[in-house]
Scaffold this active site. Structure first.
Site, mmCIF file in Angstrom:
data_model
loop_
_atom_site.group_PDB
_atom_site.id
_atom_site.type_symbol
_atom_site.label_atom_id
_atom_site.label_comp_id
_atom_site.label_asym_id
_atom_site.label_seq_id
_atom_site.Cartn_x
_atom_site.Cartn_y
_atom_site.Cartn_z
ATOM 1 N N CYS A 191 11.746 21.933 8.711
ATOM 2 C CA CYS A 191 12.987 22.197 7.974
ATOM 3 C C CYS A 191 13.088 23.650 7.518
ATOM 4 C CB CYS A 191 13.097 21.277 6.757
ATOM 5 S SG CYS A 191 12.815 19.574 7.152
ATOM 6 N N PHE A 244 -0.044 2.421 -0.846
ATOM 7 C CA PHE A 244 -0.987 1.438 -1.381
ATOM 8 C C PHE A 244 -0.337 0.585 -2.470
ATOM 9 C CE2 PHE A 244 -3.957 4.667 0.287
ATOM 10 C CZ PHE A 244 -4.702 3.856 1.128
ATOM 11 N N ALA A 245 0.906 0.174 -2.256
ATOM 12 C CA ALA A 245 1.652 -0.610 -3.238
ATOM 13 C C ALA A 245 1.217 -2.067 -3.154
ATOM 14 C CB ALA A 245 3.148 -0.472 -2.996
ATOM 15 N N ARG A 246 0.509 -2.530 -4.165
ATOM 16 C CA ARG A 246 -0.005 -3.902 -4.206
ATOM 17 C C ARG A 246 0.169 -4.454 -5.623
ATOM 18 N NH1 ARG A 246 -3.879 -3.759 0.088
ATOM 19 N NH2 ARG A 246 -3.030 -2.231 1.559
ATOM 20 N N GLN A 267 0.582 -4.794 -9.081
ATOM 21 C CA GLN A 267 0.805 -3.857 -10.176
ATOM 22 C C GLN A 267 0.038 -2.552 -9.962
ATOM 23 O OE1 GLN A 267 3.607 -5.666 -11.505
ATOM 24 N NE2 GLN A 267 2.862 -4.665 -13.356
ATOM 25 N N ARG A 268 -0.158 -2.151 -8.719
ATOM 26 C CA ARG A 268 -0.863 -0.910 -8.415
ATOM 27 C C ARG A 268 -0.122 -0.166 -7.306
ATOM 28 N NH1 ARG A 268 -5.257 -1.786 -5.747
ATOM 29 N NH2 ARG A 268 -4.924 -4.006 -5.409
#
Length: 261
Positions: A105, A244-246, A248-249
Site C-alpha cells: 500500500c 487465538f480467540a477461545r 474468554q481469551r
C-alpha cells in the site's frame, strides 16, 4: 441441499486394538467458474453455497463490483460448472496468477501478493469498534457452530457479525472459500460489510488478510494464529486482527483501539 459427506469403511487403531468402523468423510468437488464464456478458475470446495462462492470469488478478483454487473448465473450441479454472464471486465485474467513482491500500500512493509490485489486493495478508513465481550461471543459461536466439523473434522467455518448479531455463516474445506462464500452472500443481498466483524475458525495468512481488505471489513477475529506478513499488511491497511480467540481469551495484534475494554 447437496450431499456434504460420504460414509466409508475404515480401520481404526486404538493402541494394539484394530477394528473395522464406518467413518463420515467430508466431500470435496471441483467447481469450474466461467465468466462471459471464458473459463476463469477451478476451485476445490465443499458442494454448498456454490453460487455465493462464485460471486464472492469474482468480486474478490475484481471481475464484478456491484450486483448490477451480473446479468445471469447458470449452474450444472452434476458437473460442478457455473456460468456467469456480466459486465465486461477491464482486469486481465492473467493478473490473477501473477505474483510479485512490493511495498504494501505504498508503505515500507514488503508484501507478497497477486497483481490484481495491488489494483484493488486500499487502507480502510473506519472508526468502527466493538466491546471486548462481543469479541468473546463471536469466539464462543465459532466453537459451537461447527456441526460439519464435529461430524467430519474436515472443514473451516466463518461468519459475519454486527452488534452481536450473527448475519451470515459459511463453511468449506478451503480457508479461502469460506471468505469468498461470505463475500458472495453479502454481494448477493447487497449487504455492506464496512461496519461489521468477520470471525473465522482458522489461521490468518497474508492471503486471508487481503480477502478481508477487499471486503472492507475492519475487524477479523480468528481462532488460529496470524503470520507476520498478515500482521504487517493489517497494520498498513488499518485492519484489526484478533487471534487465538477461545471463549474468554484472545490476542489483539493490530489496531487495538477497535476493541473496547
Amino acid at each position: 441441499m447437496p450431499n456434504e459427506t460420504v460414509t466409508l469403511s475404515i480401520l481404526k487403531a486404538d493402541g494394539a486394538l484394530i477394528e473395522g468402523r464406518e467413518d463420515t468423510v467430508v466431500r470435496e468437488v471441483p467447481l469450474t467458474i466461467h465468466y462471459n464464456r471464458d473459463e476463469i478458475a477451478t476451485l476445490l470446495c465443499s458442494p454448498s453455497q456454490t453460487v455465493e462462492l462464485t460471486l464472492g470469488f469474482l468480486f474478490n478478483e475484481g471481475f464484478i463490483r456491484v450486483p448490477e454487473d451480473v446479468y445471469e448465473i447458470r449452474q450444472d450441479s452434476s458437473d460442478h460448472m457455473v456460468w456467469v454472464e456480466g459486465k465486461p471486465c477491464v482486469l486481465q485474467k492473467e493478473l490473477m496468477s501473477k505474483r510479485f513482491v512490493s511495498a504494501c500500500c505504498g508503505k515500507s512493509r514488503a508484501s507478497f501478493c497477486f497483481a490484481n490485489d495491488a489494483l484493488m486493495v486500499k487502507p480502510l478508513v473506519s472508526t468502527y469498534s466493538i466491546p471486548l465481550q462481543e469479541a468473546y461471543n463471536y469466539a464462543k459461536f465459532l466453537q459451537s457452530y461447527l456441526p460439519l466439523f464435529q461430524e467430519t473434522g474436515g472443514v473451516h467455518s466463518g461468519g459475519v457479525g454486527n452488534k452481536g448479531d450473527i448475519l451470515l455463516t459459511s463453511y468449506d474445506i478451503g480457508r479461502h472459500n469460506v471468505f469468498d462464500k461470505l463475500s458472495g452472500e453479502a454481494f448477493r443481498t447487497k449487504l455492506s460489510l464496512e461496519n461489521h466483524v468477520i470471525f473465522f475458525s482458522g489461521r490468518v495468512s497474508s492471503e486471508i488478510l487481503l480477502k478481508v481488505a477487499k471486503m472492507n471489513v475492519p475487524i477479523l477475529i480468528a481462532r488460529g494464529a496470524p503470520t507476520d506478513m498478515a500482521l504487517s499488511q493489517a497494520t498498513a491497511l488499518n485492519i484489526t486482527i484478533v487471534g487465538f480467540a477461545r471463549e474468554q481469551r484472545l490476542n489483539i495484534y493490530t489496531c487495538p483501539e477497535r476493541i473496547i475494554f
